[in-house]
Motif scaffolding. Structure first.
Motif, mmCIF file in Angstrom:
data_model
loop_
_atom_site.group_PDB
_atom_site.id
_atom_site.type_symbol
_atom_site.label_atom_id
_atom_site.label_comp_id
_atom_site.label_asym_id
_atom_site.label_seq_id
_atom_site.Cartn_x
_atom_site.Cartn_y
_atom_site.Cartn_z
ATOM 1 N N ALA A 146 39.421 -0.135 30.383
ATOM 2 C CA ALA A 146 39.043 1.129 31.021
ATOM 3 C C ALA A 146 40.286 1.966 31.285
ATOM 4 O O ALA A 146 41.264 1.477 31.842
ATOM 5 C CB ALA A 146 38.309 0.855 32.327
ATOM 6 N N VAL A 147 40.230 3.224 30.874
ATOM 7 C CA VAL A 147 41.351 4.148 31.041
ATOM 8 C C VAL A 147 40.934 5.212 32.043
ATOM 9 O O VAL A 147 39.927 5.887 31.864
ATOM 10 C CB VAL A 147 41.733 4.793 29.692
ATOM 11 C CG1 VAL A 147 42.876 5.772 29.860
ATOM 12 C CG2 VAL A 147 42.092 3.719 28.680
ATOM 13 N N ALA A 148 41.727 5.374 33.103
ATOM 14 C CA ALA A 148 41.377 6.296 34.189
ATOM 15 C C ALA A 148 42.118 7.618 34.111
ATOM 16 O O ALA A 148 42.020 8.432 35.019
ATOM 17 C CB ALA A 148 41.662 5.618 35.531
ATOM 18 N N THR A 149 42.862 7.830 33.037
ATOM 19 C CA THR A 149 43.645 9.062 32.893
ATOM 20 C C THR A 149 43.210 9.789 31.632
ATOM 21 O O THR A 149 42.576 9.201 30.754
ATOM 22 C CB THR A 149 45.147 8.728 32.756
ATOM 23 O OG1 THR A 149 45.331 7.998 31.531
ATOM 24 C CG2 THR A 149 45.664 7.933 33.936
ATOM 25 N N PRO A 150 43.589 11.067 31.511
ATOM 26 C CA PRO A 150 43.365 11.734 30.223
ATOM 27 C C PRO A 150 44.178 11.020 29.143
ATOM 28 O O PRO A 150 45.235 10.452 29.434
ATOM 29 C CB PRO A 150 43.899 13.147 30.443
ATOM 30 C CG PRO A 150 44.115 13.297 31.906
ATOM 31 C CD PRO A 150 44.223 11.934 32.494
#
Length: 165
Positions: A146-150
């Motif tokens: 899971a990536v929480a940044t642009p």
């Protein structure tokens, strides 16, 4: 103390002052060369927030502070390190060793490894001359995480076709 001894001490002091001035001038030249390498080798493109989008019009005071914009591909999601924080934590010898290690894309690590030690030292000395600033970049995210940044998706299915002549 004799006059000859005083003259010898005076000559030694003058020699030490000249050596210190030469070392300072050499250090300044290394810093200028490091700045040149950073400016021309694309370091700021990723390691300075907004550099590419602003056509390089980012104050030098913001250079090399890392970026929270991710680069995603088959390797996972990587982030451009805050080089000011990194260099602050490393000795020059540790920097040279780190620069020679393989790195995840899109870091052009083959180009970095091809640099002469003198160039890598100059980059280190330039970055070391800058005040420590900014926060650490986000941590690497493995593929499928899971990536929480642009992020910019560089997987082959998302890349535009390239014209070949």
């Amino acid at each position: 103390m004799t006059h000859a001894t005083i003259r010898s001490i005076g000559a030694l002091i003058a020699l030490l002052a000249a050596a210190q001035a030469w070392a300072g001038a050499k250090g300044d030249a290394d810093i200028r060369h490091g700045r040149y390498l950073v400016a021309t080798s694309g370091c700021n493109d990723c390691h300075t927030p907004g550099f590419m989008m602003k056509d390089g019009k980012v104050p030098e005071s913001e250079w090399l502070t890392g970026d929270a914009m991710g680069w995603q591909g088959p390797w996972g999601t990587t982030y451009a390190t805050n080089l000011r924080l990194l260099v602050d934590a490393l000795s020059e010898a540790q920097w040279l060793a780190r620069a020679r290690q393989p790195m995840r894309p899109p870091m052009p690590s083959p180009s970095l490894r091809a640099m002469r030690d003198a160039d890598l030292r100059a980059i280190y000395r330039y970055v070391k001359s800058l005040p420590v600033k900014g926060d650490p970049a986000p941590a690497y995210v493995p593929p499928g995480g899971a990536v929480a940044t642009p992020y910019l998706d560089l997987t082959p299915k998302n890349l535009p076709p390239m014209a070949v002549k």
